[in-house]
Write an enzyme that holds these catalytic residues in place. Structure first.
Site, short mmCIF file in Angstrom:
data_model
loop_
_atom_site.label_atom_id
_atom_site.label_comp_id
_atom_site.label_asym_id
_atom_site.label_seq_id
_atom_site.Cartn_x
_atom_site.Cartn_y
_atom_site.Cartn_z
N HIS A 72 94.25 43.21 3.41
CA HIS A 72 93.02 42.83 3.92
C HIS A 72 91.81 43.66 3.32
O HIS A 72 92.18 44.87 3.01
CB HIS A 72 92.99 43.04 5.71
CG HIS A 72 93.47 44.40 5.92
ND1 HIS A 72 94.90 44.85 6.08
CD2 HIS A 72 92.82 45.48 6.44
CE1 HIS A 72 94.99 45.80 6.56
NE2 HIS A 72 93.78 46.34 6.76
N TYR A 200 88.89 48.20 15.93
CA TYR A 200 88.58 49.38 16.65
C TYR A 200 87.61 48.84 17.68
O TYR A 200 86.52 48.85 17.39
CB TYR A 200 88.14 50.70 15.79
CG TYR A 200 89.43 50.99 14.93
CD1 TYR A 200 90.24 52.04 15.10
CD2 TYR A 200 89.61 50.31 13.60
CE1 TYR A 200 91.41 52.45 14.35
CE2 TYR A 200 90.43 50.86 12.78
CZ TYR A 200 91.14 51.95 13.20
OH TYR A 200 92.34 52.40 12.08
N PRO A 292 96.11 58.81 15.80
CA PRO A 292 96.44 57.66 14.93
C PRO A 292 94.86 56.92 14.36
O PRO A 292 95.02 56.11 13.87
CB PRO A 292 97.16 56.87 15.86
CG PRO A 292 97.11 57.42 17.11
CD PRO A 292 96.87 58.68 16.97
N LYS A 296 96.03 57.16 9.36
CA LYS A 296 96.30 58.47 8.22
C LYS A 296 97.77 59.04 8.11
O LYS A 296 98.24 59.62 7.08
CB LYS A 296 95.20 59.48 8.25
CG LYS A 296 93.84 58.96 7.75
CD LYS A 296 93.76 58.42 6.43
CE LYS A 296 92.37 58.00 6.42
NZ LYS A 296 92.20 56.94 5.12
N TYR A 384 88.39 55.55 4.52
CA TYR A 384 89.48 54.73 5.15
C TYR A 384 90.31 54.18 4.15
O TYR A 384 91.62 54.34 4.47
CB TYR A 384 88.64 53.81 6.04
CG TYR A 384 89.52 53.13 6.99
CD1 TYR A 384 90.15 53.53 8.17
CD2 TYR A 384 89.87 51.56 6.77
CE1 TYR A 384 91.07 52.87 8.82
CE2 TYR A 384 90.82 50.83 7.30
CZ TYR A 384 91.23 51.42 8.70
OH TYR A 384 92.13 50.58 9.60
P1 RFL Z 1 108.77 61.23 10.85
O1 RFL Z 1 108.72 59.44 10.77
O2 RFL Z 1 108.77 61.62 12.04
O3 RFL Z 1 110.65 61.17 10.29
C1 RFL Z 1 111.08 62.61 10.30
C2 RFL Z 1 112.62 62.36 10.63
O4 RFL Z 1 113.30 63.59 10.63
C3 RFL Z 1 114.30 63.51 11.85
N1 RFL Z 1 114.53 64.78 12.18
C4 RFL Z 1 115.49 65.82 11.72
N2 RFL Z 1 116.48 65.71 11.06
C5 RFL Z 1 117.20 66.72 10.63
N3 RFL Z 1 117.19 67.71 11.60
C6 RFL Z 1 116.48 67.84 12.39
N4 RFL Z 1 116.36 69.11 13.18
C7 RFL Z 1 115.38 66.80 12.50
N5 RFL Z 1 114.27 66.89 13.40
C8 RFL Z 1 113.82 65.67 12.94
C9 RFL Z 1 113.81 62.44 12.77
O5 RFL Z 1 114.92 61.97 13.48
C10 RFL Z 1 113.04 61.65 11.70
O6 RFL Z 1 113.91 60.66 11.28
O7 RFL Z 1 107.87 61.79 9.65
P2 RFL Z 1 107.68 61.54 8.26
O8 RFL Z 1 108.67 60.88 7.57
O9 RFL Z 1 106.90 62.80 8.18
O10 RFL Z 1 106.67 60.21 8.57
C11 RFL Z 1 105.31 60.30 9.23
C12 RFL Z 1 105.06 59.17 9.87
O11 RFL Z 1 106.21 58.62 10.74
C13 RFL Z 1 103.71 59.40 10.82
O12 RFL Z 1 102.82 60.10 10.23
C14 RFL Z 1 103.18 57.88 11.10
O13 RFL Z 1 103.92 57.10 12.01
C15 RFL Z 1 101.62 58.09 11.90
N6 RFL Z 1 101.08 56.85 12.45
C16 RFL Z 1 100.34 56.14 11.56
N7 RFL Z 1 100.35 56.33 10.22
C17 RFL Z 1 99.71 55.77 9.44
O14 RFL Z 1 99.34 56.37 8.36
N8 RFL Z 1 99.05 54.56 9.62
C18 RFL Z 1 99.16 54.02 11.07
O15 RFL Z 1 98.72 52.88 11.29
C19 RFL Z 1 99.79 55.02 12.10
N9 RFL Z 1 100.02 54.37 13.19
C20 RFL Z 1 101.48 56.46 13.72
C21 RFL Z 1 100.63 55.22 14.06
C22 RFL Z 1 102.27 57.18 14.41
C23 RFL Z 1 102.24 56.68 15.88
N10 RFL Z 1 103.08 57.44 16.90
C24 RFL Z 1 104.16 57.03 17.76
C25 RFL Z 1 103.25 58.82 16.75
C26 RFL Z 1 100.80 54.74 15.33
C27 RFL Z 1 101.58 55.42 16.42
C28 RFL Z 1 101.60 55.08 17.78
C1 PHB Z 2 98.76 50.00 13.92
O1 PHB Z 2 98.75 48.82 13.45
O2 PHB Z 2 99.88 50.37 14.41
C2 PHB Z 2 97.69 51.10 13.55
C3 PHB Z 2 96.50 50.38 13.18
C4 PHB Z 2 95.45 51.30 12.88
C5 PHB Z 2 95.60 52.50 13.23
C6 PHB Z 2 96.79 53.01 14.07
C7 PHB Z 2 97.68 51.97 14.17
O3 PHB Z 2 94.42 53.41 13.26
#
Ligand code: RFL
Ligand code: PHB
Length: 391
Positions: A72, A200, A292, A296, A384
């Site tokens: 998109h 948003y 979020p 990023k 962005y």
């Molecule tokens: P993760 O995904 O948390 O993975 C870390 C892994 O380490 C494990 N772990 C361990 N393993 C061994 N020993 C230990 N002591 C450990 N402790 C933990 C965990 O089980 C896990 O498997 O981190 P990583 O790889 O750095 O990835 C980061 C992303 O997951 C995170 O930044 C994003 O999900 C954030 N985020 C978004 N980012 C975007 O770029 N675009 C988005 O649209 C976006 N939307 C979001 C999001 C995060 C959200 N939440 C729930 C926090 C939306 C939401 C709602």
């Molecule tokens: C998502 O699709 O989960 C999403 C999209 C935009 C954001 C955060 C999460 O800023």
């Protein structure tokens, strides 16, 4: 056991690093605390920057993303009573974004590692690092009731915000910067056709977001109090509140249906400096968290891994340490940029408890300026879509 790079955490950062190192002939072992099923059922990010998309393609992970992801040209912003306006990343930067879920990326990464017999140890307990300031660090953990040890050249701390890697850096060295927000996001996934744009929304009832995973899978979020309980939010209440926060022409087009997942995430900004200690290098959520708003988090995990893989490859294969020595500084420049954008968008689009009418007027004026000014839109579009990686 012995490997060149021990990677703590099998989320997107850890798996992508092991995949990129393997492509350069460097051996790694991923040590993950959870089961693979648990890692694969987490629903999180969805929006990929142009640089993330290019990198995933360049390392052979683009095929399913290009088939199933939704490319998109930007994102829309709506606020009470006004028509939405569009931040057109393609027009301002020549680059597009991609909606493709973190869950799918993680599946693709596991498939890629399995295809070449990559070592991933799951359900590891009591993971501990030793000797990270020496030339021969080790990772110790429990598995099936036995104590195991991996000797390695480098340790990558990719274990997310609650992991142990960051805690292995002495408090005298580590500086952390943190801001918490007095609200969270209540999110749902539903098997309904999504609203055509990512939108948003700012409203006096609070923030709302319409997003997507596929032509048949929608993702929606609303700002909620930190005390919110999931059981108080049956689907009907969620849909009514979501629609109340968008202008009528958007609300009327939102297709509702039963949710297949519902969760609450608190919002936080957090940065660790430096992102390394001896031979331990932090990447992704282990080193930093963004709220979020702005999408990023996952993109920063990918850019960290880009810098870290480059540094490790150069050091291990060619004995050149310039990139690995500058890893923390380079990664942090990008991290702080994303921190500022996420903090700004969070402040702009949410309602804060205790906001005064003046605060709200400032917000409306900023939105008004953004809606009218091509220059302001170009600046937001540039950030962005994602700032370029440094050479
Ligand atoms: P993760 O995904 O948390 O993975 C870390 C892994 O380490 C494990 N772990 C361990 N393993 C061994 N020993 C230990 N002591 C450990 N402790 C933990 C965990 O089980 C896990 O498997 O981190 P990583 O790889 O750095 O990835 C980061 C992303 O997951 C995170 O930044 C994003 O999900 C954030 N985020 C978004 N980012 C975007 O770029 N675009 C988005 O649209 C976006 N939307 C979001 C999001 C995060 C959200 N939440 C729930 C926090 C939306 C939401 C709602
Ligand atoms: C998502 O699709 O989960 C999403 C999209 C935009 C954001 C955060 C999460 O800023």
């Amino acid at each position: 056991m012995r490997t060149q790079v021990a990677i703590i955490g099998g989320g997107p950062a850890g798996l992508l690093l092991s995949h990129m190192l393997a492509r350069e002939g460097i051996d790694s072992i991923v040590v993950e605390r959870q089961t693979r099923a648990h890692v694969l059922q987490r629903i999180r990010a969805g929006i990929l920057e142009a640089g993330t998309v290019e990198l995933l393609r360049a390392v052979g992970l683009g095929r399913r993303m290009d088939r199933e992801g939704h490319s998109h040209d930007g994102t829309a912003i709506a606020w009470a009573g006004r028509d939405r306006f569009f931040i057109d990343t393609r027009k301002h930067t020549g680059k597009a974004m991609m909606a493709y879920g973190q869950t799918a990326i993680t599946e693709d990464l596991y498939a890629a590692r399995d295809a070449v017999g990559g070592a991933i140890i799951d359900e590891a307990t009591s993971v501990r690092l030793e000797g990270v300031t020496s030339n021969s660090p080790s990772v110790n953990f429990g598995k099936n009731g036995r104590t195991e040890r991996i000797d390695c050249d480098y340790v990558a701390g990719c274990d997310g915000f609650h992991g142990i890697s960051r805690q292995s850096i002495p408090a005298t060295i580590l500086r952390t910067f943190e801001k918490t927000y007095p609200f969270g996001w209540l999110g749902i996934m539903s098997e309904t056709p999504p609203f055509p744009d990512i939108v948003y929304g700012h409203h006096e009832r609070g923030f709302a977001l319409a997003s997507m995973r596929s032509p048949t899978l929608s993702r929606y979020y609303i700002q909620c109090d930190l005390a919110t309980k999931l059981e108080d939010w049956p689907d009907e209440r969620f849909w009514a509140e979501l629609k109340a926060r968008f202008p009528k022409n958007i609300a009327d087009q939102i297709v509702t249906g039963p949710s297949i997942e519902k969760s609450i995430a608190p919002l936080r900004s957090f940065v660790t400096e430096p992102m390394c200690y001896g031979r331990l290098f932090l990447a992704g959520d282990a080193a930093h968290i963004v709220p979020p708003t702005g999408a990023k988090g996952l993109n920063l995990a990918v850019s960290d891994v880009f810098y870290l893989a480059r540094g490790m490859v150069d050091a291990i294969k060619h004995g050149r340490t310039g990139y690995i020595d500058s890893y923390s500084d380079m990664a942090l420049r990008r991290v702080w940029g994303a921190e500022r954008l996420s903090w700004w968008l969070t402040t702009l689009l949410h309602r804060f408890p205790g906001d005064t009418p003046f605060d709200e007027r400032m917000r409306e004026n900023q939105l008004d300026y953004l809606a009218r000014s091509e220059v302001a839109q170009a600046s937001l579009a540039e950030q962005y879509v994602g700032l370029p990686f440094e050479d």
